[in-house]
Design a protein around this motif. Structure first.
Motif, PDB file in Angstrom:
ATOM      1  N   THR A  65       0.645  -1.257   0.036  1.00 56.76           N
ATOM      2  CA  THR A  65      -0.055  -0.023  -0.020  1.00 56.76           C
ATOM      3  C   THR A  65       0.865   1.346   0.067  1.00 56.76           C
ATOM      4  N   GLY A  66       2.135   1.115   0.165  1.00 59.56           N
ATOM      5  CA  GLY A  66       2.846   2.511   0.407  1.00 59.56           C
ATOM      6  C   GLY A  66       2.873   2.951   1.657  1.00 59.56           C
ATOM      7  N   GLN A  67       2.151   2.595   2.791  1.00 60.54           N
ATOM      8  CA  GLN A  67       1.700   3.489   3.707  1.00 60.54           C
ATOM      9  C   GLN A  67       1.872   2.178   5.161  1.00 60.54           C
ATOM     10  N   ALA A  68       2.518   2.648   6.071  1.00 56.31           N
ATOM     11  CA  ALA A  68       2.888   2.079   7.327  1.00 56.31           C
ATOM     12  C   ALA A  68       1.798   2.548   8.330  1.00 56.31           C
ATOM     13  N   ASN A  69       1.378   1.858   9.316  1.00 56.76           N
ATOM     14  CA  ASN A  69       0.723   2.073  10.652  1.00 56.76           C
ATOM     15  C   ASN A  69       1.863   2.953  11.385  1.00 56.76           C
ATOM     16  N   ALA A  70       1.471   4.082  11.600  1.00 63.52           N
ATOM     17  CA  ALA A  70       2.410   4.840  12.267  1.00 63.52           C
ATOM     18  C   ALA A  70       2.921   4.377  13.864  1.00 63.52           C
ATOM     19  N   ALA A  71       1.790   3.901  14.481  1.00 61.71           N
ATOM     20  CA  ALA A  71       2.095   3.644  15.812  1.00 61.71           C
ATOM     21  C   ALA A  71       2.810   2.104  15.854  1.00 61.71           C
ATOM     22  N   ILE A  72       2.728   1.259  15.070  1.00 65.54           N
ATOM     23  CA  ILE A  72       3.166  -0.002  14.643  1.00 65.54           C
ATOM     24  C   ILE A  72       4.540   0.180  14.104  1.00 65.54           C
ATOM     25  N   LEU A  73       4.899   1.164  13.262  1.00 63.82           N
ATOM     26  CA  LEU A  73       6.023   1.285  12.728  1.00 63.82           C
ATOM     27  C   LEU A  73       7.216   2.183  13.791  1.00 63.82           C
ATOM     28  N   ASN A  74       6.401   2.893  14.611  1.00 66.27           N
ATOM     29  CA  ASN A  74       7.439   3.663  15.762  1.00 66.27           C
ATOM     30  C   ASN A  74       7.922   2.480  16.773  1.00 66.27           C
ATOM     31  N   THR A  75       6.948   1.522  17.077  1.00 66.44           N
ATOM     32  CA  THR A  75       7.429   0.343  18.050  1.00 66.44           C
ATOM     33  C   THR A  75       8.596  -0.199  17.336  1.00 66.44           C
ATOM     34  N   ALA A  76       8.501  -0.831  16.019  1.00 68.68           N
ATOM     35  CA  ALA A  76       9.615  -1.322  15.255  1.00 68.68           C
ATOM     36  C   ALA A  76      10.929  -0.619  15.135  1.00 68.68           C
ATOM     37  N   MET A  77      10.898   0.608  15.022  1.00 69.42           N
ATOM     38  CA  MET A  77      11.974   1.425  14.629  1.00 69.42           C
ATOM     39  C   MET A  77      12.540   1.706  15.943  1.00 69.42           C
ATOM     40  N   ASP A  78      11.655   2.179  17.114  1.00 67.99           N
ATOM     41  CA  ASP A  78      12.572   2.293  18.439  1.00 67.99           C
ATOM     42  C   ASP A  78      13.355   1.385  18.893  1.00 67.99           C
ATOM     43  N   SER A  79      12.571   0.033  18.480  1.00 66.66           N
ATOM     44  CA  SER A  79      13.328  -1.166  18.910  1.00 66.66           C
ATOM     45  C   SER A  79      14.916  -1.368  18.703  1.00 66.66           C
ATOM     46  N   VAL A  80      15.073  -0.749  17.052  1.00 66.69           N
ATOM     47  CA  VAL A  80      16.480  -0.844  16.644  1.00 66.69           C
ATOM     48  C   VAL A  80      17.396  -0.221  17.451  1.00 66.69           C
ATOM     49  N   PHE A  81      16.870   1.208  17.955  1.00 66.57           N
ATOM     50  CA  PHE A  81      17.969   1.817  19.001  1.00 66.57           C
ATOM     51  C   PHE A  81      17.935   1.320  20.347  1.00 66.57           C
ATOM     52  N   ARG A  82      17.154   0.614  20.776  1.00 63.27           N
ATOM     53  CA  ARG A  82      17.254   0.253  22.102  1.00 63.27           C
ATOM     54  C   ARG A  82      18.132  -1.189  22.027  1.00 63.27           C
ATOM     55  N   ILE A  83      19.324  -0.928  22.109  1.00 61.66           N
ATOM     56  CA  ILE A  83      20.383  -2.068  21.890  1.00 61.66           C
ATOM     57  C   ILE A  83      20.604  -2.610  23.530  1.00 61.66           C
ATOM     58  N   ASP A  84      20.705  -2.112  24.328  1.00 63.77           N
ATOM     59  CA  ASP A  84      20.850  -2.532  25.738  1.00 63.77           C
ATOM     60  C   ASP A  84      19.758  -2.301  26.613  1.00 63.77           C
ATOM     61  N   SER A  85      18.702  -2.957  26.421  1.00 61.65           N
ATOM     62  CA  SER A  85      17.447  -2.842  27.100  1.00 61.65           C
ATOM     63  C   SER A  85      17.652  -3.717  28.322  1.00 61.65           C
ATOM     64  N   PRO A  86      16.877  -3.540  29.610  1.00 58.11           N
ATOM     65  CA  PRO A  86      16.787  -4.386  30.419  1.00 58.11           C
ATOM     66  C   PRO A  86      15.920  -5.818  30.415  1.00 58.11           C
ATOM     67  N   SER A  87      15.212  -5.468  29.347  1.00 63.69           N
ATOM     68  CA  SER A  87      14.078  -6.827  29.345  1.00 63.69           C
ATOM     69  C   SER A  87      13.741  -6.826  27.875  1.00 63.69           C
ATOM     70  N   PRO A  88      13.077  -7.867  27.271  1.00 64.94           N
ATOM     71  CA  PRO A  88      12.541  -7.947  26.019  1.00 64.94           C
ATOM     72  C   PRO A  88      11.336  -7.036  25.905  1.00 64.94           C
ATOM     73  N   SER A  89      10.493  -6.952  26.825  1.00 63.66           N
ATOM     74  CA  SER A  89       9.350  -6.033  26.820  1.00 63.66           C
ATOM     75  C   SER A  89       9.696  -4.531  26.599  1.00 63.66           C
ATOM     76  N   ALA A  90      11.036  -4.265  27.622  1.00 63.83           N
ATOM     77  CA  ALA A  90      11.269  -2.661  27.392  1.00 63.83           C
ATOM     78  C   ALA A  90      11.898  -2.411  25.950  1.00 63.83           C
ATOM     79  N   VAL A  91      12.305  -3.550  25.178  1.00 62.28           N
ATOM     80  CA  VAL A  91      12.778  -3.260  23.777  1.00 62.28           C
ATOM     81  C   VAL A  91      11.760  -2.585  22.873  1.00 62.28           C
ATOM     82  N   TYR A  92      10.581  -3.206  23.392  1.00 61.45           N
ATOM     83  CA  TYR A  92       9.140  -2.740  22.435  1.00 61.45           C
ATOM     84  C   TYR A  92       8.486  -1.588  23.044  1.00 61.45           C
ATOM     85  N   GLY A  93       8.959  -1.158  24.139  1.00 62.46           N
ATOM     86  CA  GLY A  93       8.295  -0.123  25.146  1.00 62.46           C
ATOM     87  C   GLY A  93       7.135  -0.532  25.839  1.00 62.46           C
ATOM     88  N   GLY A  94       6.969  -1.933  26.014  1.00 60.21           N
ATOM     89  CA  GLY A  94       6.166  -2.493  26.674  1.00 60.21           C
ATOM     90  C   GLY A  94       5.274  -3.635  25.924  1.00 60.21           C
TER      91      GLY A  94
END
Length: 199
Positions: A24-53
């Motif tokens: 479609t050429g379009q992403a879901n903004a919230a899901i996209l943010n979760t995915a891309m934020d996880s790339v930058f959370r390299i040293d997270s205390p837990s798996p859930s923290a990688v994704y923001g909960g």
């Protein structure tokens, strides 16, 4: 299995967005943010923290419930999951490439902090990083979609950036003790863990 399935949900959730963007050429903004934020959370205390909960992974957990529960079968998605898991194995064995990718991510972290991890400039840089590194490994992750969108440089960059997020989740899945065989053979245990998180 409980933490392991979160990484798998992150992987499936990212790949569903890859499919959506390619179609479609379009992403879901919230899901996209979760995915891309996880790339930058390299040293997270837990798996859930990688994704923001855990709540941020609800779409991915729902996809897994449908897949393992055989409610709905998207044949493309499991193929993509398996391809990314195989790619992750090759990637972590190539220490020079792993260092290059990590350095490339760190070089964008200030930009991501300032403008957001899904800002077009950040996505473009991460898409180029994927093209210069992971896309040279085999098996290549082949994304099918609408040729109209896949002919656009910005869409291709976005797809590659989200694939980088998918590989991040595949690395986390492995770090949590997950394997290709779990995905293929331990469906019942994974489904129970998914249901626990979904409540």
């Amino acid at each position: 299995m409980s933490t392991r399935v979160l990484a798998l949900a992150g992987l499936v959730q990212a790949l569903a967005q890859v499919r959506r963007v390619a179609d479609t050429g379009q992403a879901n903004a919230a899901i996209l943010n979760t995915a891309m934020d996880s790339v930058f959370r390299i040293d997270s205390p837990s798996p859930s923290a990688v994704y923001g909960g855990v709540e941020a992974l609800r779409p991915g957990l729902t996809l897994l419930r449908d897949y393992f529960g055989t409610t709905q079968r998207d044949e493309q998605l499991p193929r993509l999951v398996l391809a990314v898991m195989q790619l992750e194995r090759r990637f972590v064995r190539d220490s020079a490439m792993a260092q290059r990718v990590q350095a490339g991510i760190r070089s964008q972290s200030d930009n991501a902090e300032r403008h957001g991890s899904s800002h077009p400039d950040v996505m473009s840089a991460l898409g180029s990083l994927y093209a210069e590194t992971l896309s040279h490994l085999r098996p290549r992750v082949l994304v099918q979609g609408n040729p109209h969108y896949l002919g656009q440089a910005t869409v291709v960059a976005e797809v590659r950036a989200i694939l980088l997020a998918a590989v991040r989740s595949a690395v986390l899945w492995r770090q949590c003790g997950g394997s290709l065989w779990d995905f293929l053979l331990r469906r019942r245990a994974l489904l129970e863990a998914v249901k626990d998180h979904l409540g």
